[in-house]
Design an enzyme around this catalytic site. Structure first.
Site, PDB file in Angstrom:
ATOM      1  N   HIS A   1     -14.440  -8.560   6.373  1.00  0.00           N
ATOM      2  CA  HIS A   1     -14.159  -7.139   6.184  1.00  0.00           C
ATOM      3  C   HIS A   1     -14.486  -6.631   4.783  1.00  0.00           C
ATOM      4  CE1 HIS A   1     -10.389  -7.129   3.804  1.00  0.00           C
ATOM      5  NE2 HIS A   1     -10.211  -8.301   4.367  1.00  0.00           N
TER       6      HIS A   1
ATOM      7  N   TYR B   1      -7.908 -11.529  -6.740  1.00  0.00           N
ATOM      8  CA  TYR B   1      -8.320 -10.324  -6.039  1.00  0.00           C
ATOM      9  C   TYR B   1      -7.307 -10.081  -4.932  1.00  0.00           C
ATOM     10  CZ  TYR B   1     -10.643  -7.275  -2.759  1.00  0.00           C
ATOM     11  OH  TYR B   1     -10.926  -6.243  -1.913  1.00  0.00           O
TER      12      TYR B   1
ATOM     13  N   SER C   1      -6.214  -6.787  -2.177  1.00  0.00           N
ATOM     14  CA  SER C   1      -6.432  -5.391  -1.805  1.00  0.00           C
ATOM     15  C   SER C   1      -5.118  -4.621  -1.886  1.00  0.00           C
ATOM     16  CB  SER C   1      -7.018  -5.303  -0.398  1.00  0.00           C
ATOM     17  OG  SER C   1      -6.095  -5.790   0.545  1.00  0.00           O
TER      18      SER C   1
ATOM     19  N   THR D   1      -8.619   2.169   0.128  1.00  0.00           N
ATOM     20  CA  THR D   1      -8.277   0.792  -0.224  1.00  0.00           C
ATOM     21  C   THR D   1      -8.898   0.466  -1.573  1.00  0.00           C
ATOM     22  OG1 THR D   1      -8.169   0.148   2.080  1.00  0.00           O
ATOM     23  CG2 THR D   1      -8.466  -1.614   0.487  1.00  0.00           C
TER      24      THR D   1
END
Length: 155
Positions: free
Chosen positions: A18, A138, A140, A151
């Site tokens: 994604h 990292y 989101s 996002t």
């Protein structure tokens, strides 16, 4: 990449990368498809997907066929080298499972924390204890519910 995988019993699974699309959009799509497949109203109030005709077979379709690629020797050799490097990295990876029964996601939620966020912090702490430095991170961050939300990522 997006793959819907099924087995003969009708069990479905979804595998997708994604990074090119927001995960929330995929989750909404999966939710809508799920409720439509069950002939249930979607609790979010979205209208049902239109019914499509069932297609048992496509005229003129002879099934899957083998694709042949002409790969130059230089590229092929570089692919082999990359494969060897990847196999070496995998071979050096040692994973063990620890079953922790001290508390679970309900307790974490009572602490008003996200279970996913909690586990991400545990990973970072473990990395720090192993290497005495902070890991590259990292994660989101969904702000879709806010004005002009989207996002973002937290680093």
């Amino acid at each position: 990449k997006f793959q819907v995988v099924s087995d003969p019993s009708g069990t479905l699974g979804v595998n997708f990368e994604h990074s090119y699309a927001d995960g929330l959009a995929w989750n909404r799509w999966l939710s809508e498809v799920w409720y439509d497949m069950q002939d249930m109203p979607n609790p979010e109030g979205f209208s049902a997907l239109p019914r499509l005709p069932e297609v048992k077979e496509l005229p003129g379709n002879k099934g899957p066929r083998l694709l042949k690629f002409n790969v130059p020797d230089l590229l092929f050799n570089n692919m082999r080298k990359a494969q060897a490097v990847a196999q070496e990295l995998v071979a050096r990876n040692h994973t063990q499972m620890l079953q922790f029964d001290g508390f679970g996601k309900q307790q974490i939620k009572q602490w008003k924390a996200s279970p996913d966020g909690f586990v991400q912090l545990v990973f970072q702490l473990a990395y720090y204890r192993l290497h005495q430095r902070l890991p590259p991170t990292y994660e989101s961050c969904a702000t879709r519910l806010f004005f002009h939300g989207r996002t973002e990522c937290i680093r």
